[in-house]
Design a protein around this motif. Structure first.
Motif, PDB file in Angstrom:
ATOM      1  N   VAL A 297       0.838  -1.205   0.000  1.00  0.00           N
ATOM      2  CA  VAL A 297       0.000   0.000   0.000  1.00  0.00           C
ATOM      3  C   VAL A 297       0.872   1.254   0.000  1.00  0.00           C
ATOM      4  O   VAL A 297       0.666   2.167  -0.801  1.00  0.00           O
ATOM      5  CB  VAL A 297      -0.959  -0.007   1.214  1.00  0.00           C
ATOM      6  N   ARG A 298       1.883   1.299   0.888  1.00  0.00           N
ATOM      7  CA  ARG A 298       2.762   2.477   0.975  1.00  0.00           C
ATOM      8  C   ARG A 298       3.537   2.711  -0.316  1.00  0.00           C
ATOM      9  O   ARG A 298       3.751   3.852  -0.729  1.00  0.00           O
ATOM     10  CB  ARG A 298       3.754   2.314   2.128  1.00  0.00           C
ATOM     11  N   ALA A 299       3.987   1.622  -0.943  1.00  0.00           N
ATOM     12  CA  ALA A 299       4.788   1.738  -2.166  1.00  0.00           C
ATOM     13  C   ALA A 299       3.913   2.001  -3.391  1.00  0.00           C
ATOM     14  O   ALA A 299       4.437   2.287  -4.470  1.00  0.00           O
ATOM     15  CB  ALA A 299       5.626   0.474  -2.372  1.00  0.00           C
ATOM     16  N   GLY A 300       2.608   1.882  -3.238  1.00  0.00           N
ATOM     17  CA  GLY A 300       1.704   2.131  -4.357  1.00  0.00           C
ATOM     18  C   GLY A 300       1.801   1.085  -5.453  1.00  0.00           C
ATOM     19  O   GLY A 300       1.687   1.408  -6.628  1.00  0.00           O
ATOM     20  N   VAL A 301       2.020  -0.162  -5.053  1.00  0.00           N
ATOM     21  CA  VAL A 301       2.135  -1.257  -6.021  1.00  0.00           C
ATOM     22  C   VAL A 301       0.742  -1.844  -6.247  1.00  0.00           C
ATOM     23  O   VAL A 301       0.172  -2.448  -5.340  1.00  0.00           O
ATOM     24  CB  VAL A 301       3.107  -2.341  -5.519  1.00  0.00           C
TER      25      VAL A 301
END
Length: 74
Positions: free
Chosen positions: A29-33
Protein backbone atom coordinates in the motif's frame (compact mmCIF):
# COMPACT_ATOMS: atom_id res chain seq x y z
CA UNK A 1 4.29 -10.77 -13.72
CA UNK A 2 6.85 -12.16 -11.30
CA UNK A 3 6.31 -14.21 -8.15
CA UNK A 4 8.60 -13.27 -5.26
CA UNK A 5 9.17 -15.61 -2.31
CA UNK A 6 10.38 -15.11 1.26
CA UNK A 7 11.20 -18.45 2.92
CA UNK A 8 11.08 -19.18 6.64
CA UNK A 9 12.30 -22.33 8.37
CA UNK A 10 11.95 -23.93 11.77
CA UNK A 11 9.19 -24.50 14.30
CA UNK A 12 8.04 -20.85 14.13
CA UNK A 13 8.12 -20.63 10.33
CA UNK A 14 4.35 -20.36 9.85
CA UNK A 15 3.89 -17.68 12.51
CA UNK A 16 6.80 -15.66 11.18
CA UNK A 17 5.53 -15.96 7.60
CA UNK A 18 2.01 -14.86 8.56
CA UNK A 19 3.46 -11.89 10.45
CA UNK A 20 5.58 -10.89 7.45
CA UNK A 21 2.50 -11.22 5.21
CA UNK A 22 0.80 -8.45 7.24
CA UNK A 23 3.81 -6.16 6.84
CA UNK A 24 4.09 -7.03 3.15
CA UNK A 25 0.51 -5.86 2.66
CA UNK A 26 1.30 -2.59 4.42
CA UNK A 27 4.41 -2.11 2.29
CA UNK A 28 2.47 -2.74 -0.93
CA UNK A 29 0.00 0.00 0.00
CA UNK A 30 2.76 2.48 0.98
CA UNK A 31 4.79 1.74 -2.17
CA UNK A 32 1.70 2.13 -4.36
CA UNK A 33 2.13 -1.26 -6.02
CA UNK A 34 -1.17 -2.17 -7.70
CA UNK A 35 -2.57 -5.59 -8.58
CA UNK A 36 -0.49 -7.72 -6.21
CA UNK A 37 -1.72 -11.11 -5.08
CA UNK A 38 -0.06 -12.60 -2.02
CA UNK A 39 -0.31 -15.53 0.31
CA UNK A 40 1.44 -18.18 2.39
CA UNK A 41 2.38 -21.72 1.35
CA UNK A 42 4.30 -24.60 2.89
CA UNK A 43 6.55 -27.23 1.33
CA UNK A 44 6.36 -29.38 4.46
CA UNK A 45 7.01 -29.37 8.17
CA UNK A 46 9.42 -26.67 9.25
CA UNK A 47 9.02 -24.54 6.10
CA UNK A 48 6.67 -21.74 5.19
CA UNK A 49 6.97 -19.17 2.41
CA UNK A 50 5.26 -15.87 1.73
CA UNK A 51 4.69 -15.23 -1.96
CA UNK A 52 3.71 -12.12 -3.87
CA UNK A 53 2.69 -12.09 -7.53
CA UNK A 54 3.53 -8.59 -8.71
CA UNK A 55 3.54 -6.75 -12.04
CA UNK A 56 6.91 -6.37 -13.74
CA UNK A 57 7.02 -2.63 -13.12
CA UNK A 58 6.97 -3.34 -9.35
CA UNK A 59 10.17 -5.40 -9.49
CA UNK A 60 12.38 -2.71 -7.96
CA UNK A 61 9.96 -2.14 -5.06
CA UNK A 62 9.77 -5.88 -4.34
CA UNK A 63 13.54 -6.36 -4.51
CA UNK A 64 13.95 -3.78 -1.72
CA UNK A 65 12.45 -6.43 0.59
CA UNK A 66 15.17 -8.92 -0.40
CA UNK A 67 13.14 -11.96 -1.45
CA UNK A 68 15.04 -15.23 -1.32
CA UNK A 69 13.86 -16.21 -4.78
CA UNK A 70 11.75 -15.04 -7.73
CA UNK A 71 10.20 -16.74 -10.74
CA UNK A 72 8.20 -15.63 -13.77
CA UNK A 73 4.48 -16.10 -13.15
CA UNK A 74 2.89 -18.79 -15.32
Amino acid sequence: MTIFYWDYYGPDAEGTARHFLVHLGEYIVRAGVPDCERGVESAGAGHCAVWCKAPDDAREAMLRLRPRRAAPAP
